[in-house]
Design a protein around this motif. Structure first.
Motif, short mmCIF file in Angstrom:
data_model
loop_
_atom_site.label_atom_id
_atom_site.label_comp_id
_atom_site.label_asym_id
_atom_site.label_seq_id
_atom_site.Cartn_x
_atom_site.Cartn_y
_atom_site.Cartn_z
N ASN A 11 0.82 -1.22 0.00
CA ASN A 11 0.00 0.00 0.00
C ASN A 11 0.85 1.27 0.00
O ASN A 11 0.47 2.31 0.48
CB ASN A 11 -1.00 0.01 1.17
N GLY B 132 -8.27 -2.29 -3.84
CA GLY B 132 -8.09 -1.34 -2.76
C GLY B 132 -9.02 -1.54 -1.59
O GLY B 132 -9.07 -0.72 -0.68
N ARG C 120 -6.20 4.82 -3.17
CA ARG C 120 -5.34 3.64 -3.12
C ARG C 120 -5.04 3.09 -4.51
O ARG C 120 -3.90 2.74 -4.81
CB ARG C 120 -6.01 2.54 -2.28
#
Length: 283
Positions: free
Chosen positions: A40, A64, A82
């Motif tokens: 991430n 995500g 994300r």
């Protein structure tokens, strides 16, 4: 089947589903069951994508929002933050197909605009606006079967017959897609191993997976590191490689054309062995 009928266009890229394709999982989440928190960060995500591509992945599936049992929902803007920078970076750097793993219409549209070539939806376009987004583009979509929702799906799932119930669900979703203007040739099916199914039901579905071929569409199978392997073998997530490879080969043998996996290199090697045997059978 005509060979050309198995060539699927993923945006401006094409893949031949006469051969089993390996999809590498890229979770840009802090809480996914296997690799949460590992990728991430955008630079880590790009490095992992490059590694999987070098190892033989022809699709990178960017997600995500965790869909593990009990997973919490993710707000729209957080999911966009994300996944979209990662999709943009991968499509700018590499020639591989990028898939977006989401059930939000806004994320689907943003991913399409950023170069994604496949929509991968665990809720099979049942959320508001999703079917319209896919109908308005020309990309393929993967519809997955799930009984219930991620938070509750493993609470005593029940079926009359898991395989026949999955087929019934797919027939309904295919009809809904066609009614919305999505040509059947754009649809891929995912049986949803581990999503609202007991250990026994997962293996029943795997054993009878060839019955799904009656629907005439490619099958994507995601069994990598799942609890159906861990609970059977009493193994932790990081001890499930052998079981995952066995399951991948069995899924391919039973008709899956795309394998969604964490361990790309090992799966590619296993499928090369499978294909070598298959070539001799077909000679």
């Amino acid at each position: 089947m005509n060979k050309t009928a198995n060539i699927i266009k993923f945006g401006n890229k094409k893949l031949d589903l006469c051969e089993v394709q390996v999809m590498g999982i890229l979770n840009v989440t802090p809480d996914s069951f296997s690799d949460g928190g590992n990728f991430n960060n955008i630079e880590h995500a790009i490095t992992q994508a490059q590694t999987m591509i070098n190892d033989g992945a022809t699709i990178i599936d960017v997600g995500g929002e965790s869909t593990r049992p009990g997973a919490a929902d993710v707000e729209l803007q957080e999911e966009l933050d994300r996944v979209i920078p990662v999709i943009e970076a991968i499509t700018q750097r590499f020639e591989t197909v990028v898939s977006i793993d989401t059930s939000k219409a806004q994320v689907m549209q943003a991913a399409i605009d950023s170069g994604a070539g496949l929509i991968n939806d665990v809720r099979a376009l049942q959320n508001e606006g999703c079917i319209d987004v896919v109908a308005s583009c020309d990309l393929p979509v993967c519809l997955m079967h799930m009984q219930g929702m991620p938070r509750t799906m493993q609470t005593a799932p029940k079926y009359e017959n898991v395989t026949l119930d999955v087929i019934k669900f797919f027939k309904q979703r295919i009809q809904a897609c066609e009614h919305a203007g999505i040509d059947k040739s754009r649809i891929i099916l995912d049986p949803g191993y581990g999503f609202g199914k007991t250990l026994e039901q997962n293996y029943q579905l795997l054993a009878h997976q060839p019955k799904l071929l009656q629907l005439g569409l490619p099958i994507l199978a995601g069994l990598s590191r799942k609890s159906m392997i861990g609970n059977l073998l009493n193994n932790s997530v990081d001890e499930r490689l052998a079981g995952s490879l066995s399951a991948a080969v069995l899924a391919a043998q039973n008709g899956a054309k795309i394998l969604r996996v964490h361990d790309v290199k090992e799966t590619v090697d296993a499928i090369k062995v499978f294909n070598a045997m298959l070539a001799q059978i077909n000679n």
